[in-house]
Design an enzyme around this catalytic site. Structure first.
Site, PDB file in Angstrom:
ATOM      1  N   GLU A 102       0.725  -1.128   0.147  1.00  0.00           N
ATOM      2  CA  GLU A 102      -0.175  -0.192  -0.197  1.00  0.00           C
ATOM      3  C   GLU A 102       1.156   1.026   0.156  1.00  0.00           C
ATOM      4  OE1 GLU A 102      -4.513  -1.336   1.851  1.00  0.00           O
ATOM      5  OE2 GLU A 102      -2.704  -0.332   3.478  1.00  0.00           O
ATOM      6  N   CYS A 115       3.500   8.859   0.885  1.00  0.00           N
ATOM      7  CA  CYS A 115       4.179   7.693   1.377  1.00  0.00           C
ATOM      8  C   CYS A 115       3.750   6.285   0.880  1.00  0.00           C
ATOM      9  CB  CYS A 115       3.555   8.017   2.516  1.00  0.00           C
ATOM     10  SG  CYS A 115       3.214   6.363   4.297  1.00  0.00           S
ATOM     11  N   CYS A 122       6.104  -6.489   7.286  1.00  0.00           N
ATOM     12  CA  CYS A 122       7.532  -6.324   8.183  1.00  0.00           C
ATOM     13  C   CYS A 122       7.816  -7.129   9.335  1.00  0.00           C
ATOM     14  CB  CYS A 122       6.632  -5.307   9.128  1.00  0.00           C
ATOM     15  SG  CYS A 122       8.539  -4.007   9.398  1.00  0.00           S
ATOM     16  N   CYS A 126       5.921  -3.595  16.443  1.00  0.00           N
ATOM     17  CA  CYS A 126       6.120  -3.059  16.727  1.00  0.00           C
ATOM     18  C   CYS A 126       3.887  -3.295  17.172  1.00  0.00           C
ATOM     19  CB  CYS A 126       6.110  -1.984  15.886  1.00  0.00           C
ATOM     20  SG  CYS A 126       7.722  -1.090  15.158  1.00  0.00           S
ATOM     21  N   CYS A 129       0.860  -0.436  15.497  1.00  0.00           N
ATOM     22  CA  CYS A 129       0.985  -1.015  14.017  1.00  0.00           C
ATOM     23  C   CYS A 129       0.567  -2.093  13.653  1.00  0.00           C
ATOM     24  CB  CYS A 129       2.498  -0.772  13.511  1.00  0.00           C
ATOM     25  SG  CYS A 129       2.638  -0.602  11.460  1.00  0.00           S
ATOM     26  N   GLY A 173       6.435  -1.509   6.545  1.00  0.00           N
ATOM     27  CA  GLY A 173       8.107  -1.637   6.148  1.00  0.00           C
ATOM     28  C   GLY A 173       9.444  -1.298   6.839  1.00  0.00           C
ATOM     29  N   SER A 205      12.321   7.040   7.492  1.00  0.00           N
ATOM     30  CA  SER A 205      11.645   6.615   8.683  1.00  0.00           C
ATOM     31  C   SER A 205      11.778   5.430   8.830  1.00  0.00           C
ATOM     32  CB  SER A 205      10.206   6.703   8.447  1.00  0.00           C
ATOM     33  OG  SER A 205      10.066   7.021  10.170  1.00  0.00           O
ATOM     34  N   SER A 228      11.624   7.049  14.809  1.00  0.00           N
ATOM     35  CA  SER A 228       9.866   6.716  14.934  1.00  0.00           C
ATOM     36  C   SER A 228      10.603   6.191  16.869  1.00  0.00           C
ATOM     37  CB  SER A 228       8.969   5.363  14.711  1.00  0.00           C
ATOM     38  OG  SER A 228       8.245   6.069  13.067  1.00  0.00           O
ATOM     39  N   HIS A 230       8.453   7.320  20.103  1.00  0.00           N
ATOM     40  CA  HIS A 230       7.065   7.085  21.273  1.00  0.00           C
ATOM     41  C   HIS A 230       7.966   6.664  22.215  1.00  0.00           C
ATOM     42  CE1 HIS A 230       5.677   6.952  17.009  1.00  0.00           C
ATOM     43  NE2 HIS A 230       6.340   6.027  16.582  1.00  0.00           N
ATOM     44  N   CYS A 347      -0.981   6.676   9.453  1.00  0.00           N
ATOM     45  CA  CYS A 347       0.211   6.385  10.328  1.00  0.00           C
ATOM     46  C   CYS A 347      -0.008   5.126  10.845  1.00  0.00           C
ATOM     47  CB  CYS A 347       1.198   7.297  10.947  1.00  0.00           C
ATOM     48  SG  CYS A 347       2.375   7.710  10.528  1.00  0.00           S
TER      49      CYS A 347
HETATM   50  S1  SF4 Z   1       5.661   1.278  12.528  1.00  0.00           S
HETATM   51 FE1  SF4 Z   1       6.736  -0.102  10.654  1.00  0.00          FE
HETATM   52  S2  SF4 Z   1       8.705  -0.994  11.585  1.00  0.00           S
HETATM   53 FE2  SF4 Z   1       7.172  -0.650  13.136  1.00  0.00          FE
HETATM   54  S3  SF4 Z   1       5.720  -1.996  12.215  1.00  0.00           S
HETATM   55 FE3  SF4 Z   1       4.995  -0.195  11.819  1.00  0.00          FE
HETATM   56  S4  SF4 Z   1       5.305  -0.635   9.641  1.00  0.00           S
HETATM   57 FE4  SF4 Z   1       7.345  -2.384  10.597  1.00  0.00          FE
END
Ligand code: SF4
Length: 357
Positions: A102, A115, A122, A126, A129, A173, A205, A228, A230, A347
């Protein structure tokens, strides 16, 4: 009984866009052709985004036939696009091998941002996500990253009549785990015989791979780097971003200092303020302290809940207090509103929804 004999060709076609200009020249010479043709072909495959050798009208028919016999052009196709109420466009793209990724076009008053994804799925998990709940199937090739930019750029022109101004590697990813292809895609996006975009308009990123951040420094990259973050506290960051277990904040700070010493590029820290997790003054203090390691700014990003996890965004006044504290400490801080929420394009929301059957 009739036996149908099928002779399968064992010749594997080479993806022509996997070759550098020099490699393409060498191949052409091996084929008995003149090396300068490589430049013409390169313009067709990168600048003009040709998807068929027959489009290459300044090459002889004989050469086009030779190219067809040895090479292929793998190209990315738009599978489906959705337009959000805020004009964000999310697209799913099909790859030559059937995988789907995507990408998103984010129009704001001052910029048109693409983006793009760097991997199919991935490997980092995280917790907040949606992509982190998918398996990593493979890395994207440089041309597959590049094609997303070309297709999203076309969407910007066709839908809003405005050219693409920025590119962020913040889709599916971890770009630094697909380092060579990420770098090659940037090289093609910035090349005069590619898209000729300024490196300063590109942001890569990362979730934080210390070794590869140092490598960006060694390669003296000119694009922007975002981390990233957080959480600026190892135990909290380990909880939501397991990659932090091997890439502690100390290791990241050291890598970022090295990166800055080589590139002189300030870094952007992305921070989602999660309700009841990292939204207290103490968290803001830790973040302000971490910011002292390297010239930087903080982007506070709005979170969009996903069904797979139970994180929610902190209340607006808490986010404002958090941001005000950072500013009071001299940290440049932007609070970013999320885009494309109604179409799961925001995001952390990118994930291919697999059908149940
Ligand atoms: S935030 Fe980025 S690195 Fe973390 S799981 Fe999602 S896509 Fe992967």
């Amino acid at each position: 009984m009739t036996y149908l004999c099928i002779v399968l060709s064992t010749t594997k076609l080479i993806d022509i866009r996997s070759l550098s200009l020099e490699q393409l020249k060498d191949k052409l010479v091996e084929m008995g052709e003149q090396g300068f043709r490589a430049k013409q072909i390169y313009e067709w495959i990168w600048q003009k985004s040709a998807i068929d050798f027959d489009q290459m009208s300044n090459l002889s028919k004989e050469l086009r036939e030779k190219l067809k016999a040895g090479f292929t052009i793998n190209f990315v196709k738009v599978k489906e696009s959705q337009v959000s109420s805020d004009k964000t466009i999310k697209s799913s793209f099909s790859l030559y091998d059937g995988n789907i990724i995507e990408g998103v076009l984010i129009p704001t008053p001052d910029r048109m941002t693409a983006c793009v994804s760097s991997q199919v799925g991935c490997s980092l998990t995280c917790k907040f996500c949606a992509t982190g709940y998918m398996d990593r199937k493979r890395n994207l090739n440089a041309d597959e990253i590049y094609d997303q930019v070309v297709l999203i750029s076309k969407q910007a022109e066709d839908n809003y009549g405005i050219p693409l101004s920025n590119i962020v590697y913040m889709g599916m990813g971890e770009p630094l785990l697909n380092y060579a292809n990420m770098m090659k895609s940037v090289e093609r996006i910035t090349a005069p015989d590619g898209l000729n975009m300024a490196a300063k308009r590109i942001t890569v990123s990362t979730a934080g791979i210390a070794k590869m951040i140092k490598k960006l420094g060694d390669d003296e990259v000119r694009f922007n780097l975002a981390l990233s973050l957080h959480a600026a506290n190892d135990s909290k960051r380990n909880e939501i971003m397991p990659i932090n277990e091997q890439n502690s904040l100390t290791a990241l700070a050291e890598a970022l200092r090295y990166y800055y010493s080589k590139t002189k590029n300030p870094v952007t820290f992305e921070y989602i303020v999660f309700h009841n997790f990292n939204d207290e003054l103490q968290d803001a203090k830790e973040l302000a302290r971490f910011c002292k390691h390297v010239p930087c700014k903080v982007n506070i990003i709005e979170y969009n809940p996903i069904s797979l996890a139970d994180f929610v965004n902190a209340e607006a006044d808490k986010i404002e207090t958090f941001a005000s504290y950072l500013r009071s400490q001299g940290v440049i801080t932007n609070v970013r509103r999320s885009r494309g929420k109604d179409i799961d394009a925001a995001c952390g929301q990118l994930a291919i929804k697999e059908k149940a059957n």
